[in-house]
Design an enzyme around this catalytic site. Sequence first.
Site, mmCIF file in Angstrom:
data_model
loop_
_atom_site.group_PDB
_atom_site.id
_atom_site.type_symbol
_atom_site.label_atom_id
_atom_site.label_comp_id
_atom_site.label_asym_id
_atom_site.label_seq_id
_atom_site.Cartn_x
_atom_site.Cartn_y
_atom_site.Cartn_z
ATOM 1 N N SER A 207 14.218 -47.093 3.134
ATOM 2 C CA SER A 207 12.984 -47.345 2.398
ATOM 3 C C SER A 207 13.106 -46.734 1.001
ATOM 4 O O SER A 207 13.996 -47.096 0.251
ATOM 5 C CB SER A 207 11.781 -46.806 3.180
ATOM 6 O OG SER A 207 10.565 -47.297 2.659
ATOM 7 N N GLU A 325 9.670 -55.861 9.278
ATOM 8 C CA GLU A 325 9.327 -54.835 8.288
ATOM 9 C C GLU A 325 7.819 -54.733 8.038
ATOM 10 O O GLU A 325 7.246 -53.639 8.016
ATOM 11 C CB GLU A 325 10.012 -55.146 6.950
ATOM 12 C CG GLU A 325 11.525 -55.118 6.958
ATOM 13 C CD GLU A 325 12.118 -53.733 6.811
ATOM 14 O OE1 GLU A 325 11.352 -52.746 6.788
ATOM 15 O OE2 GLU A 325 13.349 -53.631 6.719
ATOM 16 N N HIS A 419 9.210 -51.630 10.271
ATOM 17 C CA HIS A 419 9.827 -50.847 9.190
ATOM 18 C C HIS A 419 10.209 -49.460 9.704
ATOM 19 O O HIS A 419 9.387 -48.738 10.256
ATOM 20 C CB HIS A 419 8.831 -50.722 8.037
ATOM 21 C CG HIS A 419 9.349 -49.990 6.843
ATOM 22 N ND1 HIS A 419 10.336 -50.492 6.037
ATOM 23 C CD2 HIS A 419 8.995 -48.788 6.299
ATOM 24 C CE1 HIS A 419 10.578 -49.637 5.049
ATOM 25 N NE2 HIS A 419 9.778 -48.602 5.188
#
Length: 537
Positions: A207, A325, A419
């Site tokens: 990320s 995600e 995610h």
Amino acid sequence: MKTMLLAVAALAASPAPAQRVDAPAGAVRGTTSGAIRVFKGIPYAKPPIGELRWRPPVALERWTGDRKATDFGPACVQPSGGPPNIYNGVTLPMSEDCLSLNIWTPAKARKAPVMVWIHGGSLLTGSSREALYDGQRLAERGIIVVSINYRVGVLGWLAHPDLGKENATGRSGNYGLLDQIAALRWVQRNIAAFGGDPAKVTIAGESAGGLSALYLMTSPQARGLFRGAIAQSSYMISMPELKRARFGLPAWELGGQLLGAALKAPSIAEMRKLDPLALTGAAAKAGFFPFGVVDGEVLPSQMVDAFDRGEQAKVPMLAGFNQGEIRSLRMLAPKTAASATEYEREITARYGDLAPAFLKLYPSAAHAEGTIAATRDSLYGWTAERVARKQTAIGQRAYLYLFDHGYPAADEAGLHAFHASELPYTWGTFDGTPPRWPKVPATASERRLSNTMIDYWTSFVTTGQPVARGAPAWPAYGAAENYLWFGSTPVPKRDLFPGMFEFTESVMCRRRAAGKDGWNWNAGLLAPPIAPPAAGC
């Protein structure tokens, strides 16, 4: 006999014996965990705080005596609280004095390869002390794991004209990135004392940590500090520029001035007087969002430009993203259209001549799913494939993956392959997830997948090629556009989401040429009207 038994019990309950390393930075004493030596909370730089806030990190002089390295350092100051979600729920000790790192090293390490981990959290939150990032299982594969803290939020990413006046170049911002670079320089100077090879460093992150890896790949100041990169769920977004408004963002210096006015502290001198926790929270509430800024020095240009010109670090790369995600990041996606007809009408109005290509990828018959898939691809999917293509183009091996693995608790919550859901697998930390995270079952099949992923990741750190025992060969992206699909088991495949990259690249190219709109999460029903075709797009 009773006295002897008590003594044995006390010995068993006592911590592992201290492990001493005399590094160039100074001597530290850590602990052992099985065959791994662990050193926590080692300072790698002195953070400028208070009246020195918003300056580059300062190198530390060698300390005298032995420094205890058995406890994690505090997290960098960041906003606390917020709506409950699967990523929060653990209270972190915080301080401005937070520039520390942690090391897991095999007891007999000699010139071992090194992975430097950069935590995620939107450049706004996070810490290297999170249990998800326990390096034990990776170090058991023979690599050294280093995890770092860096300044986040307004304390790490503010730019302001007053700050530019404090140095000869007139630059400001990117302090969190300068922290990361300082940590990499510390590793170069000191990791040999812990059994590591400074010539075999791989940067890695997920990320915002993956975004940071891309920043580091395009920063001249980080050149030569690593030989490989791992970018999990990274995003090659449009960046603010220091001195001019572009791509829908103000000049970042002006953004700093606007924030100061909102906080009733228009000068940097006044902002430096504010309590760091109050400042961080107030800045977040005022709408400040941290970004790396194009300053002509630390980050000389937009990432897309640097990669297009082949100016990024020429290193092997492993990159990928997760199928779901946006399932855990719904705030990034637009609301679902009321009907398929409305969806088609909006997409046609926004994408013009590119609308047929959009609707082929994300059809109106499944528009609810298409809404979140389009956001996923505009951020994560396109970025992963773009860096794989660009590294291949400069003659470097690149390895692309899609994490599409589900398990009962996540799938039942509608969070299939969400995610960051790959992290417990790549770290082997099923027991280290936050309180609201869908619990990963510690079954034989889940452990097997985790062990395979750990093999691939640590092999890449070791040799620049991901290899796993008893698992398929992972082919480089290459001309065949190969990737590895992680479902219940890994499967090599080709041509990830056909047409996705080409379509998203066309959208980005037109926005880039027009200069008015960014290429961030404004996809699908959030997309501004597309610009007409431009030369080269």
